[in-house]
Design a protein around this motif. Structure first.
Motif, PDB file in Angstrom:
ATOM      1  N   GLU A 146      -5.876   8.814   5.545  1.00  0.00           N
ATOM      2  CA  GLU A 146      -5.352   8.428   4.317  1.00  0.00           C
ATOM      3  C   GLU A 146      -4.409   9.602   3.616  1.00  0.00           C
ATOM      4  O   GLU A 146      -3.247   9.089   3.232  1.00  0.00           O
ATOM      5  CB  GLU A 146      -6.268   7.878   3.155  1.00  0.00           C
ATOM      6  CG  GLU A 146      -7.172   6.970   3.629  1.00  0.00           C
ATOM      7  CD  GLU A 146      -6.491   5.620   4.247  1.00  0.00           C
ATOM      8  OE1 GLU A 146      -5.644   5.381   3.569  1.00  0.00           O
ATOM      9  OE2 GLU A 146      -7.174   4.806   4.941  1.00  0.00           O
ATOM     10  N   ARG A 154       0.729  -1.212   0.053  1.00  0.00           N
ATOM     11  CA  ARG A 154       0.019  -0.150   0.081  1.00  0.00           C
ATOM     12  C   ARG A 154       0.963   1.103   0.096  1.00  0.00           C
ATOM     13  O   ARG A 154       0.541   2.451   0.367  1.00  0.00           O
ATOM     14  CB  ARG A 154      -1.023   0.014   1.245  1.00  0.00           C
ATOM     15  CG  ARG A 154      -2.060  -0.999   1.272  1.00  0.00           C
ATOM     16  CD  ARG A 154      -2.939  -0.983   2.206  1.00  0.00           C
ATOM     17  NE  ARG A 154      -2.973   0.111   3.042  1.00  0.00           N
ATOM     18  CZ  ARG A 154      -3.866   0.664   3.968  1.00  0.00           C
ATOM     19  NH1 ARG A 154      -4.735  -0.159   4.051  1.00  0.00           N
ATOM     20  NH2 ARG A 154      -3.627   1.765   4.438  1.00  0.00           N
ATOM     21  N   GLU A 155       2.194   1.307  -0.396  1.00  0.00           N
ATOM     22  CA  GLU A 155       2.754   2.254  -0.586  1.00  0.00           C
ATOM     23  C   GLU A 155       3.610   2.757  -1.802  1.00  0.00           C
ATOM     24  O   GLU A 155       3.452   3.623  -2.308  1.00  0.00           O
ATOM     25  CB  GLU A 155       3.849   2.434   0.595  1.00  0.00           C
ATOM     26  CG  GLU A 155       3.369   2.839   2.194  1.00  0.00           C
ATOM     27  CD  GLU A 155       4.151   2.817   3.253  1.00  0.00           C
ATOM     28  OE1 GLU A 155       5.776   2.946   2.988  1.00  0.00           O
ATOM     29  OE2 GLU A 155       3.738   2.667   4.140  1.00  0.00           O
ATOM     30  N   GLN A 215      -1.995   4.663  -1.644  1.00  0.00           N
ATOM     31  CA  GLN A 215      -2.913   4.575  -0.446  1.00  0.00           C
ATOM     32  C   GLN A 215      -4.180   3.912  -0.976  1.00  0.00           C
ATOM     33  O   GLN A 215      -4.721   4.493  -2.074  1.00  0.00           O
ATOM     34  CB  GLN A 215      -3.057   5.593   0.557  1.00  0.00           C
ATOM     35  CG  GLN A 215      -3.515   5.386   1.757  1.00  0.00           C
ATOM     36  CD  GLN A 215      -2.606   4.735   2.722  1.00  0.00           C
ATOM     37  OE1 GLN A 215      -1.171   4.602   2.148  1.00  0.00           O
ATOM     38  NE2 GLN A 215      -2.685   4.228   3.668  1.00  0.00           N
TER      39      GLN A 215
END
Length: 92
Positions: free
Chosen positions: A43, A15-16, A29
């Motif tokens: 977020e 998620r990065e 994200q």
């Protein structure tokens, strides 16, 4: 046979940061629903905290639902693009 976009990315950190086969990087994200301002702020904070380490990466906040994309983009910090995940995954 051409791979779909998501499988052609090498995930460096979940998620990065992702790198496509051509070497382009995307800092991402993902949130299921961005209708709550608290969720959006959390977020966005996760992305802006990581952005300085990845200055050349495209910065994306992807969401599963689409109704709040416009409102979230208005709230987005400079340099962050909000998109529906299915649009991002679609071939260009």
């Amino acid at each position: 046979m051409e791979q779909n976009r998501i499988s052609s990315y090498q995930l460096i950190r979940a998620r990065e940061l992702a790198t496509d086969p051509e070497g382009r990087r995307a800092l991402m994200q993902v949130a299921a629903d961005l209708s709550d301002t608290g969720t959006r702020e959390r977020e966005f904070r996760a992305l802006t905290d990581t952005m300085p380490a990845h200055r050349r990466a495209e910065v994306l906040l992807l969401t599963l639902t689409g109704s709040e994309v416009h409102a979230a983009q208005i709230d987005a910090p400079a340099g962050v693009t909000v998109r529906k995940v299915w649009e991002w995954m679609s071939p260009t």
